[in-house]
Design an enzyme around this catalytic site. Structure first.
Site, PDB file in Angstrom:
ATOM      1  N   ARG A 274       0.849  -1.090  -0.100  1.00  0.00           N
ATOM      2  CA  ARG A 274      -0.046   0.053  -0.112  1.00  0.00           C
ATOM      3  C   ARG A 274       1.041   1.112   0.075  1.00  0.00           C
ATOM      4  O   ARG A 274       0.692   2.370  -0.453  1.00  0.00           O
ATOM      5  CB  ARG A 274      -1.052  -0.138   1.294  1.00  0.00           C
ATOM      6  CG  ARG A 274      -1.734   1.239   1.539  1.00  0.00           C
ATOM      7  CD  ARG A 274      -3.236   1.089   2.098  1.00  0.00           C
ATOM      8  NE  ARG A 274      -3.142   0.262   3.195  1.00  0.00           N
ATOM      9  CZ  ARG A 274      -2.649   0.519   4.446  1.00  0.00           C
ATOM     10  NH1 ARG A 274      -1.860   1.525   4.576  1.00  0.00           N
ATOM     11  NH2 ARG A 274      -2.720  -0.266   5.408  1.00  0.00           N
TER      12      ARG A 274
ATOM     13  N   LYS B 100      -5.595   9.109 -18.779  1.00  0.00           N
ATOM     14  CA  LYS B 100      -5.873   9.760 -20.081  1.00  0.00           C
ATOM     15  C   LYS B 100      -4.440   9.846 -21.223  1.00  0.00           C
ATOM     16  O   LYS B 100      -4.398   8.672 -21.305  1.00  0.00           O
ATOM     17  CB  LYS B 100      -6.144  11.262 -19.867  1.00  0.00           C
ATOM     18  CG  LYS B 100      -7.115  11.491 -18.653  1.00  0.00           C
ATOM     19  CD  LYS B 100      -8.521  11.040 -19.144  1.00  0.00           C
ATOM     20  CE  LYS B 100      -9.479  11.190 -17.823  1.00  0.00           C
ATOM     21  NZ  LYS B 100     -10.615  10.625 -17.857  1.00  0.00           N
TER      22      LYS B 100
END
Ligand SMILES: Cc1ncc(COP(=O)(O)O)c(C=O)c1O
Length: 383
Positions: free
Chosen positions: A52, A202
């Site tokens: 994590r 993107k």
């Protein structure tokens, strides 16, 4: 050859030229382990404890991004939103922040509906005018100024260097959402920003097949360390496979962004003054309000995003989107395929998007095909 001296195109294409020492593989393995072996004497000499907080799957992509942005360090996140919100979560309740009136709508909603409840004083201003920023900034009280340029969905442009000078004088950090600019066209850190943010979903990923975010810092300072702690503790951690896909996507970043920008420029010029089009919003058009600033701070193109306002209002815009055959009717941006969407339908109440606005993400198809498809869709919508 020293990879840090290479041109950015070479850095991206070879992902800094790394090879796997053990196997001589030229693409990296995918590390899936969630935890790391502790040494018998109770130390963690590998520097890794738990995935994590840290993951070797991030190393190469973070190093490539650090170099492309000419920063000091980078962090990958589970999404663009996880990256952006980590910056605000590194602030303290009571801190004043300035953000643009025109910006990615979901982050604006989070700022107004969540960050304010958490105690941040969020003020939305016209970020395209340095005089407005100068008047709104409160020296000692404003801790962060958030900029998006070019900004969703009107593609307004903010002068990064001028805003950075105002922030520096007032003791505020400047963070820039450079998702649309990409490191190919704009380098906010070089222009004086402190942090650059990307929705890596993107252009960095580039294939509409992953959700990811990234931050790059100019300095590895105490604020950056707080952001790193937010990622580790809040847990907006990217998966190993997504990190691998991101690195793969970044190898072709320069080719894709240049093609998309060139196509967007052609599309904008073609539909500017068109009989079925009220207006084309694109910083690459000489008459666009932000054109001069964009020409200064964007190198080699004005990005792959533009909007067109259809004559005939909302119904004509939605009908145009309904009639496209090559463009894909979907939200998001920065993939190889061109996307079209009626933006006000996505953003809902409070959107700055006019009802007649179609947001276009130019992909890497042939620009003539894209123009022909929009032509026929506009003609059918206005028949
Ligand atoms: C400019 C911009 N910033 C941030 C985001 C958020 O990124 P993500 O969807 O990966 O959370 C988006 C997503 O559309 C975006 O377009």
């Amino acid at each position: 050859m020293d990879p840090t001296k290479l041109k950015p195109e070479s850095v991206a294409a070879q992902a800094l030229g790394w090879v796997d020492e053990k196997t001589r593989a030229i693409t990296p393995p995918i590390h899936l382990s969630s935890t790391y072996l502790r040494d018998p004497d109770n130390q963690y000499r590998s520097g890794r404890v738990y995935a994590r907080a840290d993951n070797p799957a991030f190393d190469q992509a973070e190093a490539v991004l650090t170099q492309l942005e000419q920063g000091a360090a980078a962090l990958l996140f589970a999404s663009g939103m996880a990256a952006a919100t980590a910056v605000f979560q590194a602030l303290a309740p009571g801190d004043h922040v300035l953000a643009p009136q025109v910006m990615y709508w979901s982050l604006r909603n989070w700022l107004m509906n969540f960050a304010t409840h958490w105690g941040l004083q969020v003020e939305l201003i016209d970020m395209t005018d340095p005089a407005v920023v100068q008047a709104a900034i409160r020296p000692g009280k404003t801790k962060l100024v958030w900029v998006e340029t070019p900004a969703n969905p009107l593609w307004t442009v903010t002068d990064i260097a001028a805003t950075a000078a105002i922030c520096r004088a007032a003791g505020a950090k400047l963070a820039v959402d450079s998702t649309v600019g990409t490191p190919v066209l704009t380098q906010p850190l070089v222009l004086g920003a402190d942090i650059v943010m990307h929705a890596a979903t993107k252009y960095l990923g580039g294939h509409s097949d992953l959700i990811a975010g990234a931050l790059v810092a100019r300095e590895n300072d105490a604020f950056w360390q707080r952001i790193r702690t937010v990622r580790a503790q809040v847990g907006g951690t990217l998966g190993s496979f997504e990190a691998w896909l991101l690195l793969r996507g970044m190898r072709t970043l320069f080719l894709r962004v240049r093609q998309a920008s060139a196509s967007a420029q052609r599309i904008a010029e073609h539909f500017h003054g068109h009989r079925h089009v009220e207006a084309v919003l694109y910083p690459g058009l000489p008459g666009a309000p932000g054109h001069a600033v964009a020409a200064r701070q964007m190198k080699g193109g004005f990005g792959g995003m533009l909007s067109i306002r259809a004559k005939g209002g909302e119904a004509a815009a939605i009908a145009t989107a309904a009639h496209v055959e090559l463009w894909k009717r979907a939200t998001s941006l920065g993939g190889t395929e061109s996307l079209i969407e009626h933006r006000a339908s996505v953003e809902g109440a409070g959107t700055p998007a006019p009802a007649d606005l179609l947001r276009l993400s130019a992909g890497i198809e042939d620009a003539g095909d894209l123009i022909a498809d929009l032509e026929q869709a506009l003609a059918r919508a206005h028949a």
